[in-house]
Design a protein around this motif. Structure first.
Motif, PDB file in Angstrom:
ATOM      1  N   TYR C 111       0.798  -1.220   0.000  1.00  0.00           N
ATOM      2  CA  TYR C 111       0.000   0.000   0.000  1.00  0.00           C
ATOM      3  C   TYR C 111       0.829   1.268   0.000  1.00  0.00           C
ATOM      4  CZ  TYR C 111       0.790  -1.910   4.614  1.00  0.00           C
ATOM      5  OH  TYR C 111       1.344  -2.518   5.697  1.00  0.00           O
ATOM      6  N   VAL C 112       2.124   1.159   0.257  1.00  0.00           N
ATOM      7  CA  VAL C 112       2.913   2.386   0.264  1.00  0.00           C
ATOM      8  C   VAL C 112       3.689   2.560  -1.044  1.00  0.00           C
ATOM      9  CG1 VAL C 112       4.603   3.699   1.553  1.00  0.00           C
ATOM     10  CG2 VAL C 112       3.179   2.049   2.718  1.00  0.00           C
ATOM     11  N   THR C 113       4.101   1.404  -1.623  1.00  0.00           N
ATOM     12  CA  THR C 113       4.905   1.502  -2.839  1.00  0.00           C
ATOM     13  C   THR C 113       4.096   2.112  -3.961  1.00  0.00           C
ATOM     14  OG1 THR C 113       5.709  -0.612  -2.099  1.00  0.00           O
ATOM     15  CG2 THR C 113       6.453   0.123  -4.225  1.00  0.00           C
ATOM     16  N   SER C 114       4.746   2.872  -4.795  1.00  0.00           N
ATOM     17  CA  SER C 114       3.984   3.491  -5.869  1.00  0.00           C
ATOM     18  C   SER C 114       3.761   2.491  -6.978  1.00  0.00           C
ATOM     19  CB  SER C 114       4.735   4.695  -6.411  1.00  0.00           C
ATOM     20  OG  SER C 114       5.584   4.276  -7.452  1.00  0.00           O
ATOM     21  N   ILE C 115       2.751   2.768  -7.779  1.00  0.00           N
ATOM     22  CA  ILE C 115       2.354   1.830  -8.818  1.00  0.00           C
ATOM     23  C   ILE C 115       3.414   1.753  -9.904  1.00  0.00           C
ATOM     24  CG2 ILE C 115       1.111   3.494 -10.218  1.00  0.00           C
ATOM     25  CD1 ILE C 115      -1.038   1.474 -10.574  1.00  0.00           C
ATOM     26  N   ILE C 116       4.209   2.809 -10.002  1.00  0.00           N
ATOM     27  CA  ILE C 116       5.224   2.839 -11.065  1.00  0.00           C
ATOM     28  C   ILE C 116       6.274   1.750 -10.828  1.00  0.00           C
ATOM     29  CG2 ILE C 116       6.993   4.235 -12.151  1.00  0.00           C
ATOM     30  CD1 ILE C 116       5.417   6.653 -11.558  1.00  0.00           C
ATOM     31  N   THR C 117       6.682   1.605  -9.574  1.00  0.00           N
ATOM     32  CA  THR C 117       7.700   0.598  -9.271  1.00  0.00           C
ATOM     33  C   THR C 117       7.227  -0.792  -9.636  1.00  0.00           C
ATOM     34  OG1 THR C 117       8.059   1.926  -7.333  1.00  0.00           O
ATOM     35  CG2 THR C 117       9.275  -0.135  -7.492  1.00  0.00           C
ATOM     36  N   LEU C 118       6.021  -1.131  -9.175  1.00  0.00           N
ATOM     37  CA  LEU C 118       5.521  -2.466  -9.461  1.00  0.00           C
ATOM     38  C   LEU C 118       5.444  -2.691 -10.960  1.00  0.00           C
ATOM     39  CD1 LEU C 118       2.624  -2.480  -6.890  1.00  0.00           C
ATOM     40  CD2 LEU C 118       4.865  -3.453  -6.615  1.00  0.00           C
ATOM     41  N   GLY C 119       4.995  -1.655 -11.670  1.00  0.00           N
ATOM     42  CA  GLY C 119       4.881  -1.774 -13.114  1.00  0.00           C
ATOM     43  C   GLY C 119       6.227  -1.976 -13.784  1.00  0.00           C
ATOM     44  N   ILE C 120       7.215  -1.176 -13.353  1.00  0.00           N
ATOM     45  CA  ILE C 120       8.538  -1.281 -13.986  1.00  0.00           C
ATOM     46  C   ILE C 120       9.126  -2.662 -13.771  1.00  0.00           C
ATOM     47  CG2 ILE C 120      10.910  -0.505 -13.817  1.00  0.00           C
ATOM     48  CD1 ILE C 120      10.067   2.230 -13.505  1.00  0.00           C
ATOM     49  N   CYS C 121       9.046  -3.158 -12.546  1.00  0.00           N
ATOM     50  CA  CYS C 121       9.655  -4.462 -12.284  1.00  0.00           C
ATOM     51  C   CYS C 121       9.012  -5.540 -13.131  1.00  0.00           C
ATOM     52  CB  CYS C 121       9.519  -4.812 -10.806  1.00  0.00           C
ATOM     53  SG  CYS C 121      10.378  -3.663  -9.761  1.00  0.00           S
ATOM     54  N   MET C 122       7.675  -5.522 -13.192  1.00  0.00           N
ATOM     55  CA  MET C 122       6.999  -6.527 -14.000  1.00  0.00           C
ATOM     56  C   MET C 122       7.358  -6.361 -15.467  1.00  0.00           C
ATOM     57  SD  MET C 122       4.925  -9.052 -14.237  1.00  0.00           S
ATOM     58  CE  MET C 122       3.506  -9.381 -13.244  1.00  0.00           C
ATOM     59  N   THR C 123       7.448  -5.114 -15.927  1.00  0.00           N
ATOM     60  CA  THR C 123       7.754  -4.892 -17.342  1.00  0.00           C
ATOM     61  C   THR C 123       9.124  -5.442 -17.692  1.00  0.00           C
ATOM     62  OG1 THR C 123       6.494  -2.869 -17.139  1.00  0.00           O
ATOM     63  CG2 THR C 123       7.718  -3.177 -19.161  1.00  0.00           C
ATOM     64  N   PHE C 124      10.092  -5.295 -16.787  1.00  0.00           N
ATOM     65  CA  PHE C 124      11.410  -5.824 -17.112  1.00  0.00           C
ATOM     66  C   PHE C 124      11.416  -7.327 -17.216  1.00  0.00           C
ATOM     67  CE2 PHE C 124      14.213  -2.693 -18.043  1.00  0.00           C
ATOM     68  CZ  PHE C 124      14.021  -1.598 -17.255  1.00  0.00           C
ATOM     69  N   VAL C 125      10.693  -7.982 -16.307  1.00  0.00           N
ATOM     70  CA  VAL C 125      10.637  -9.434 -16.408  1.00  0.00           C
ATOM     71  C   VAL C 125       9.959  -9.839 -17.708  1.00  0.00           C
ATOM     72  CG1 VAL C 125       9.815 -11.514 -15.290  1.00  0.00           C
ATOM     73  CG2 VAL C 125      10.598  -9.640 -13.931  1.00  0.00           C
ATOM     74  N   LEU C 126       8.932  -9.087 -18.112  1.00  0.00           N
ATOM     75  CA  LEU C 126       8.244  -9.392 -19.362  1.00  0.00           C
ATOM     76  C   LEU C 126       9.174  -9.229 -20.553  1.00  0.00           C
ATOM     77  CD1 LEU C 126       4.888  -7.584 -18.782  1.00  0.00           C
ATOM     78  CD2 LEU C 126       5.211 -10.008 -19.009  1.00  0.00           C
ATOM     79  N   ILE C 127       9.936  -8.137 -20.537  1.00  0.00           N
ATOM     80  CA  ILE C 127      10.847  -7.909 -21.668  1.00  0.00           C
ATOM     81  C   ILE C 127      11.873  -9.039 -21.738  1.00  0.00           C
ATOM     82  CG2 ILE C 127      12.657  -6.391 -22.513  1.00  0.00           C
ATOM     83  CD1 ILE C 127      11.061  -4.069 -21.554  1.00  0.00           C
ATOM     84  N   TYR C 128      12.378  -9.455 -20.588  1.00  0.00           N
ATOM     85  CA  TYR C 128      13.349 -10.548 -20.578  1.00  0.00           C
ATOM     86  C   TYR C 128      12.733 -11.822 -21.134  1.00  0.00           C
ATOM     87  CZ  TYR C 128      16.994 -13.607 -18.734  1.00  0.00           C
ATOM     88  OH  TYR C 128      18.001 -14.513 -18.598  1.00  0.00           O
ATOM     89  N   SER C 129      11.455 -12.076 -20.785  1.00  0.00           N
ATOM     90  CA  SER C 129      10.847 -13.320 -21.240  1.00  0.00           C
ATOM     91  C   SER C 129      10.607 -13.292 -22.745  1.00  0.00           C
ATOM     92  CB  SER C 129       9.566 -13.596 -20.462  1.00  0.00           C
ATOM     93  OG  SER C 129       8.430 -13.374 -21.236  1.00  0.00           O
ATOM     94  N   ILE C 130      10.188 -12.121 -23.271  1.00  0.00           N
ATOM     95  CA  ILE C 130       9.983 -12.043 -24.713  1.00  0.00           C
ATOM     96  C   ILE C 130      11.324 -12.180 -25.438  1.00  0.00           C
ATOM     97  CG2 ILE C 130       9.005 -10.702 -26.577  1.00  0.00           C
ATOM     98  CD1 ILE C 130       6.994 -11.356 -24.556  1.00  0.00           C
ATOM     99  N   HIS C 131      12.344 -11.591 -24.824  1.00  0.00           N
ATOM    100  CA  HIS C 131      13.679 -11.636 -25.413  1.00  0.00           C
ATOM    101  C   HIS C 131      14.180 -13.065 -25.551  1.00  0.00           C
ATOM    102  CE1 HIS C 131      17.677 -10.347 -26.261  1.00  0.00           C
ATOM    103  NE2 HIS C 131      18.175 -10.834 -25.164  1.00  0.00           N
TER     104      HIS C 131
END
Lengths: 397, 500, 367
Positions: C111-131
């Protein structure tokens, strides 16, 4: 190679972006384990909320540097709403308090009489606290005083309230633990009214809130006293002793209890019931609701003070009949009290909504009056399975 | 070890130019040239023998002291040579001697060569060279005897029940240990030398018909492409020939035990043996192999299955224990049960460091203890272990530097590290443990989950010589499951190999 | 493209996890109160029918993704325009699902972390998986399948053992008639989650055994539908229909009730694991489809830059598509099904099939 360096760099940045925002050390947080809500005379701030927080240094007994103080500390604030109280409590609470370990809620009697209504909305909507925590009513007193009693048995007062009520449910069955989500669903439902356990202090004294209570062989202790009956979210009446137990018998919440009935003048037989099961049947006859309850009790004779030949099955059968009659009388009395107060705490309306949904849809608005004039019949079936380790009582000569 | 050995060596062209040079006719000149080339090394020993009747009939016997077996030289080369020279009272031509010498020398292997390069390498590998005056042919007798350890118990992969011999540093001993176990004509051994300075012998063993021909060819291709000064250990080979050069996961299995190698050969894998190290490489290797110990097959299959599942469990425990603990107490306090919460709070009350610092310090201290334990001389071993236990455990907790829970968690993750039979996978777990701790300190459980997904993706994309690394889990092969997480009974496992 | 192959079992796992998606946690059909479990049950049947449409298209062009045979069937200009729309649609839905999961994470633990952080982390894992390609991803989904099954099994066993299931919450059955169920079914029940199988029309060309496509797909749909129905039943039994209607996250609320022997409590971790896995797989598949579509339509090679760019677009649009969680949900319930899901999932494929059929009929008469 360059892409890998870039990846590592980006990963490092993205870790730093998060900034450990959710990072809290254990010694920076104050864990709230109990919540008490009372009525405040001030209409600007109608709630007086008491928070019980764990004091870790009071708990670390046994380590070399020793502990100081009591295991819990209470803080009281007044506020307009519960969430404001939580935030306002930061003026007295020295650490960042969290409610994720909240284990019980105690509501003061006066507040309950004024009406619970949407008191639990903060709990329901909140992210941290769970709704599977029990709710109690502080009888003849305030929740603030109640949460202050330190008993020598359990580590924290919250724990002692919880274990006392659980013990009671297991052994005597006057009340049963009602969890907050059940409270909410009972307040929502048109077919069942709320009933909550009541607790108070058995020997109120100044010392009960101090460490001095721990050094007493008969300390002030938490006591389960009565069942609170609600109608439309407002406390209307208390049920005590056997009456309260009858409610639990009908709703099948008792695990074991002691049924005492007289066999002669001034002499009693005690039957310990070990298996209690009840079923509610509702039907509509000629446009009127008929409620029928089947109660099956299995028990054993554990104490007697009259000389009866207990090894004779016929005698046992007679005793069974007498227990049945006693139980029937008690339960009928309780149901008529509930009917008088127009509070359906047994859940007959709920049962009706399942068996005759169309009738329920039409008449649920005035279930109160229908319930108070409904015919309730009962069938109690008691089976005495054994008489303990002895058959006949010893004769006194 | 100096860095020079790992660079591409520039002098490889020089030696190839010399290979075609023939020898001189004169024995003395040959010997002089050899001594020059070897820089007058004091361990080159030679003896000139002459016929008493003909003074052009001379022979020189050259060998390297220490590498050549003195007994064989004395009995099988010197004795018959001197005998023959004593008895040859007629004049013999050079051609006649070249004919007669192979019949005189009673060594078991005799080769006749004519070029200089063979001469030098024969002397350097421990063979004895006989030179005849007037002839440019050399007679090389096999007298190799390497000082090496006796076959003892394996130091790294010990078992309770099962064979207790291990490989040694000598290539021939190792191949003989494997040959003794597989007495089949289909067992092949191909050799090559790698390393322009060390000329290390490499042996490739496989069972013809079981092993995939393409993988054998691929391995040989890759081995031929290695250009280094020297090969000291099988890891040098491993790092050159594996598929993915940058991963921390081991793509080839290494083992010290002959029974493990034989088991893998029977399953169709290829063993690469390197002179100078007892660790034999097995290719291709998949992830589940690193959790198998040969002892699994020597015990009852119920116990073996239980132990295998325990090993998988302890692999995950050693990676995740510290990270999950850290995530729970810093980010997700709501997930700790009530009673545990109370005791954890009491413990952490007096600790001055943040949880992440505490955890990292304890982990690093344990790693240091581990390294120290390997290098410590035996005499002070017990003292250091007492010091470690006392200081790291008891005193740190009592002084309030760390909380008792952290010590327990670090100890659990360290102990579960030791249950794995293969050190290479253990190192992967250690590396990831630190990454997971840091990630969990930043974002808690969400970070751990995402990192796990990344690790799984990475493992799934690896291939060991074309075989997907994560089979039989990922390209799910139902039949193979009989031997990965649990072990079915041997009769049902080994049925398929009966008809070979 | 044809060098990479997916196994039959891997395809099954991917489809199964995709179908479970966010519906496992959010429970569609809530408005039908105690009959909410009938909605996924009927939706499965519709899903099978819809899948048969996709399979018949696949059988005609077994080696081309959707964007490929769109052009083949409808000509170059109309086909490419609609392919382009599909690609944008995939990116949009990927960002919607990403936003969904970010919101769920925030509302449950972070509840304290901003939504941007969660999004960025997930996006990087996604990019790695597509890669790393679809092969590695398919293997990871096999693992995830096992984890999901285990988690669901453990949770359901705990519900039963702890005695939290109250069967009377399901009664009276069909008291309010079929009206509510019908309202839930159309348009939401058919399109989410079964209509989203349109993404697999892009992925089916990678299957190694072409004949298995129909059986694997249907079995995945049926088993997925059954799991969703059971999940719905259990949530209703544990929570009661009113609470399910009022909660934004019924699965998490249900898990918070479990308290067995005061030791097995606070099992939110399981839900967190489920969330991350389901979210990752679903967004990955949409991301894959977008990348495959883009490389197919524009004749590009899937290079790292493209993947980063599409990933960046997905991330930023996930932040921008809605100002609050309620607006996001509203959009997803009222606007998106009618405007996007119905045409893209149902209308266009059926029209494609009809066109292809007519073309086939015309061709023999012409030649």
């Amino acid at each position: 190679m360059k892409t890998y360096l870039l990846l590592i760099w980006i990963a490092a940045i993205c870790l730093c972006v998060s900034g450990c925002s959710n990072y809290r050390e254990l010694n920076q947080i104050g864990v709230i384990i109990g919540l008490g809500i009372d009525e405040n005379k001030n209409s600007e701030e109608p709630y007086k909320v008491t928070y019980q927080i764990i004091n870790p240094s009071g708990l670390s007994q046994g380590s070399s540097s020793g502990g100081q103080g009591l295991p819990v500390i209470n803080y009281t604030v007044t506020a307009k709403s519960l969430v404001e109280a939580l935030k306002k409590a930061s003026v007295v609470i020295p650490r960042e308090h969290i409610t994720s370990h909240l284990s019980l809620i105690v509501v003061g009697e006066k507040l309950a009489r004024n009406g619970l209504s949407l008191l639990f909305d903060a709990l329901d909507r909140g992210k941290q606290a769970r709704t599977s925590i029990p709710v109690f009513i502080a009888r003849d007193g305030t929740a603030e005083k109640l949460l202050g009693v330190i008993e020598p048995f359990e580590v924290t007062p919250v724990k002692s309230i919880l274990s006392t009520t659980q013990n009671n449910q297991k052994m005597y069955g006057i009340v049963s633990n009602v969890q907050a989500y059940e409270v909410i669903s009972m307040l929502l439902s048109e077919g069942k009214d709320l009933s909550l356990p009541g607790i108070n202090i058995n020997k109120p004294s100044q010392q009960s809130e101090e460490a001095g209570n721990l050094e007493n062989t008969s300390p002030s202790a938490m006591q389960v006293k009565g069942l609170a009956m609600f109608r439309k979210g407002k406390l209307v009446r208390w049920l005590d002793g056997d009456e309260a137990r009858s409610v639990q018998l009908v709703t099948s919440e008792v695990k074991s209890t002691a049924l005492v009935f007289p066999c002669n003048i001034n002499e009693n037989i005690t039957v310990t019931a070990t298996g209690i099961k009840s079923e509610i049947n509702t039907k509509i006859r000629r446009g009127q609701p008929f409620i029928h309850t089947d109660l099956n009790v299995m028990g054993e004779i554990t104490e007697t003070s009259c000389q009866k030949d207990l090894s004779n099955p016929k005698v046992l059968k007679e005793l069974e009949k007498e227990v049945q009659n006693e139980l029937q009388k008690e339960i009928t009395k309780t149901i008529s009290i509930a009917q008088k107060e127009k509070a359906d705490i047994f859940g007959f309306g709920d049962s009706l909504s399942r068996t005759n949904p169309s009738y329920w849809r039409q008449h649920k608005q005035n279930w109160e009056s229908l319930f108070s004039s409904a015919k309730v019949s009962m069938n109690v079936n008691v089976t005495i399975v054994n008489t303990g380790m002895r058959t006949n009582p010893y004769e006194v000569n | 070890m100096r860095q020079r050995y790992l660079l591409k060596s520039p002098n490889k062209e020089k030696t190839t130019a010399c290979s075609a040079t023939p020898l001189y006719d004169d024995v003395n000149k040959n010997i002089e040239r050899l001594l020059n080339e070897l820089g007058n090394s004091s361990d080159v020993s030679f003896r000139m023998v002459e016929s008493p009747y003909q003074n052009t009939l001379k022979a020189a016997v050259i060998h390297l002291d220490g590498l050549a077996d003195e007994n064989i030289i004395n009995e099988n080369i010197m004795t018959p040579l001197i005998q023959w020279l004593k008895e040859s009272n007629q004049v013999v031509t050079v051609e006649k001697t070249e004919e007669q010498i192979p019949q005189i020398l009673t060594v078991s292997q005799l080769t006749i060569k004519e070029n200089w390069h063979e001469f030098v390498s024969a002397v350097l590998t421990g063979d004895t060279v006989v030179l005849m005056n007037g002839s440019s042919k050399i007679f090389i007798g096999n007298t190799k005897k390497l000082q090496s350890r006796a076959v003892t118990e394996p130091t790294s992969q010990t078992v309770v029940r099962g064979p207790k011999d291990s490989f040694t540093e000598n290539l021939r001993t190792n191949t003989s240990l494997i040959r003794a176990r597989i007495q089949d004509s289909n067992l092949r051994l191909d050799s090559m030398k790698i390393g322009s300075v060390t000329h290390t012998d490499i042996g490739i063993m496989y069972i013809q018909g079981n092993a995939d021909e393409r993988i054998v060819e691929e391995i040989k291709e890759r081995l031929k492409e290695i250009k280094v000064d020297g090969v000291l250990e099988s890891n040098y080979i491993e790092e050159f020939i594996r598929d993915d050069r940058t991963t921390i996961f081991p793509l080839l299995l290494n083992t010290e035990r002959p029974d493990a190698v034989v088991g893998n050969l029977l399953e169709g894998r290829i063993a690469i043996i390197v002179q100078g190290t007892p660790f034999v490489l097995i290719a291709p290797a998949i992830f589940s192999q690193f959790f198998q110990s040969p002892e699994d097959y020597y015990q009852n299959y119920y116990i073996a299955s239980f132990l295998r599942i325990l090993r998988f469990g302890s692999f995950f425990l050693s990676m995740y224990a510290s990270a999950i603990y850290l995530a729970l107490i810093t980010h997700h306090q709501g997930l700790i049960p009530n009673t545990l919460m109370v005791s954890l709070m009491a413990q952490r009350e007096r600790v001055p460091f943040p949880a992440i610092v505490e955890m990292l310090v304890m982990e690093l201290a344990f790693e240091m203890l581990r390294e120290a334990g390997i290098r410590m001389p035996r005499a002070i071993g017990p003292a250091v272990s007492i010091v470690g236990a006392l200081i790291l455990g008891q005193a740190a907790v009592e002084a309030g530097f760390v909380s008792a829970a952290v010590v327990i968690i670090v100890a659990i993750s360290a102990i579960s590290n030791f249950t794995l039979p293969s050190t290479s996978i253990v190192n992967a777990a250690r590396g990831f443990r630190f990454i997971l701790i840091i990630v969990s300190a930043f974002i808690g459980l969400y970070g751990i989950l995402l990192m796990t997904l990344c690790i799984c993706l990475h493992i799934s994309s690896l291939r060991s010589f074309g075989v997907p690394y994560f089979s039989p889990f990922a390209p799910f092969d139902f039949k193979e499951q009989k031997d990965t997480l649990v072990r079915f009974s041997l009769p049902s496992l080994l049925k398929k190999h009966q008809n070979k | 493209m044809t060098k990479i192959k997916i196994d039959g079992f891997q395809l099954f796992c991917m489809m199964f996890i995709f179908i479970l998606g966010s519906t496992l946690l959010l429970d569609i059909g809530k408005a039908a109160k105690q009959d909410a479990w009938i909605v996924p049950f009927l939706a499965t049947i519709f899903g099978c029918a819809l899948y048969l449409v996709y399979i018949s298209l696949y059988k005609r062009y077994p080696n081309m993704p959707l964007t490929g045979y769109l052009i083949k069937i409808w000509g170059k200009y109309v086909g490419s325009a609609i392919s382009f729309c599909y690609i944008i649609y995939f990116v949009y839905i990927a960002s919607r699902v990403l936003r969904d999961f970010e919101e769920l994470l925030i509302s449950s633990s972070y509840y304290v972390t901003s939504i941007i952080t969660l999004g960025i982390c997930m996006t990087f894992v996604l990019i790695y998986s597509i890669h790393l390609g679809i092969e590695a991803f398919a293997r990871v989904t096999c693992l995830c399948f096992v984890v999901i099954l285990l988690t669901l099994f453990i949770l359901n066993v705990l519900y039963v053992v702890g005695g939290y299931i109250k069967v009377e919450n399901l009664q009276p059955v069909l008291a309010n008639g079929w009206g509510n169920i019908g309202k839930e079914l159309v348009p939401l029940g058919i399109t989410v989650p079964f209509g989203e199988l349109i993404t697999f029309t892009m992925l089916l060309p990678y299957l190694n055994k072409k004949s298995q496509a129909a059986t694997i797909g249907l079995s995945a749909i049926i088993i997925g539908g059954i799991v969703l129905t059971i999940n719905s039943i259990i949530l209703l039994c544990v929570l009661g229909p009113e609470t399910v209607l009022r909660s934004s996250f019924p699965a998490l609320t249900a898990v918070s009730y479990i308290n067995i022997a005061s030791f097995i409590q606070r099992l939110d971790t399981f839900i967190l694991i489920l969330m991350v896995i389901l979210g990752f797989v679903k967004i990955s598949i949409y991301f894959f489809c977008a990348v495959i579509g883009a490389t197919d339509l524009f004749r590009m090679k899937p290079s790292v830059t493209n993947i980063y760019l599409i990933g960046g677009v997905i991330f930023f649009s996930s932040l921008m598509i809605a100002p609050s969680y309620q607006a996001h949900i509203n959009e997803g319930l009222k606007v998106v099904p009618y405007l996007l899901h119905l045409p893209f999932h149902i209308a266009i494929p059926i029209l494609l099939l009809i066109t292809a059929y007519i073309k086939q009929k015309i061709k023999p008469t012409l030649s």
